[in-house]
Design a protein around this motif. Structure first.
Motif: not given
Length: 345
Positions: A182-196, A198-199, A265-266, A303-312
């Motif tokens: 999921q994560l890395v292949p989707i990220l790379v595919d998005t970058a290859r399509r020039g869609k990465m 913006f922050i 770019y933000r 998921l990309a714009g909010t804080h979400h971290f958890y206590s262990c």
């Protein structure tokens, strides 16, 4: 009628063992001397000594064949969170889990460890150092979360020390690592399509990403510490790398490691969220006549714009959990494993 084999404490089954997390879990269990059977809709690999049972999660008889003589079950089968099929989520996460629970009780299984998700308490707004006592999301952000909440409830409520059936739920967050589909292949595919480029937001939102081996470690610890007198019975536990990181820093490290430019770019978070919501409503409206699958959803924006971290803290206290692989090493090992996705490749 199948003959009942006496369950052995080192005989376990991994339901969903052909998946990303499931396969790592199987490998670690074999290394620790467990005899493992895998139940999945497909067989993705072979490991000497591991028995594979192919079947449907809602088929109790097929499950019973895989659970013969098994005392411990890991249930980590689920459609990918990015899948937008409500009926499939319901069938696997709810109907399938009910069937698994019935089969476990019939087969004399003593312990079950569920792979849940930290997102069961997430509604698209900030969570900082979230504890397990946060209430379940009243407005789940997608079908995955909605059905994982119901699934976790089913499994934890099935815990019964008197009947000798113990359950615990592990809630990982942001699993990544080599072989991740999921994560890395989707990220790379998005970058290859020039869609990465913006922050979303100010880029300072902290999130948990958890290396897959740490998630497996949490599952096995939970299984081994789950006893009638232990505090684990019927409880949920967050398992993370315990190193919250800026969401966009993590993405940039992976992209740069593979030779792609990081986003720079933000865009204002609220604006992007509203646009994603409008697009999502439009897709719902057009669904009867047009099948569209937008990658740009309110859930992904949140998921990309909010804080979400958890206590262990609870996992550390009750089962002695500590991450085995640091975030830095996890990212390095992941990037290295995706050499075939490098920009030059």
């Amino acid at each position: 009628m199948a003959t009942r084999i006496r369950p052995s404490s080192k005989r376990c089954a991994v339901i969903g063992g052909s998946g990303f997390l499931g396969r790592y879990l199987v490998e670690q269990l074999v290394d620790r001397g467990y005899s493992v059977s895998v139940f999945d809709i497909r067989q993705g690999y072979e490991i000497p000594g591991v028995t594979f049972h192919q079947g449907d999660l809602c088929d109790k008889q097929a499950l019973l064949a895989a659970l013969q003589g098994v005392s411990l079950v890991f249930h980590c089968a689920s459609p990918a969170p990015s899948c937008d099929d409500r009926a499939l989520f319901h069938r696997v996460n709810i109907d399938g889990t009910q069937t698994v629970l019935k089969a476990c009780q019939e087969a004399g299984v003593q312990k079950m460890v569920l792979t849940s998700s930290a997102s069961v308490v997430y509604e698209g707004t900030d969570i900082k150092d979230g504890k397990e006592d946060l209430p379940y999301a009243k407005k789940p952000i997608d079908y995955y979360t909605e059905t994982k909440i119901q699934q976790e409830r089913l499994v934890l409520e099935a815990c019964d020390t008197e009947k000798g059936f113990l359950t615990v739920a592990i809630r990982p967050h942001g699993i990544f690592g080599p072989r991740d589909p999921q994560l890395v292949p989707i990220l790379v595919d998005t970058a290859r399509r020039g869609k990465m480029k913006f922050i979303i937001g100010d880029g300072k939102n902290l999130v948990d990403f958890t290396f897959v081996e740490n998630v497996v470690h949490g599952h096995i610890l939970a299984a081994e510490r789950l006893r009638p007198e232990s505090p684990l019975c019927g409880k949920a536990y967050h398992i993370t790398n315990d190193e919250p990181v800026y969401f966009w820093d993590f993405m940039s490290q992976v992209l740069v490691g593979l030779g792609y430019d990081p986003p720079k770019y933000r865009l204002p978070y609220q604006l992007v969220y509203v646009l994603a919501m409008v697009l999502w409503l439009l897709v719902l409206f057009l669904r009867p006549v047009l099948q569209l699958r937008p990658t740009f959803t309110p859930m992904r924006v949140a998921l990309a714009g909010t804080h979400h971290f958890y206590s262990c803290a609870r996992a550390k206290q009750d089962m002695g959990y500590q991450p085995l692989v640091s975030l830095k090493d996890g990212i390095a090992r992941t990037v290295e494993s995706y050499a075939h996705l490098r920009k030059a490749a």
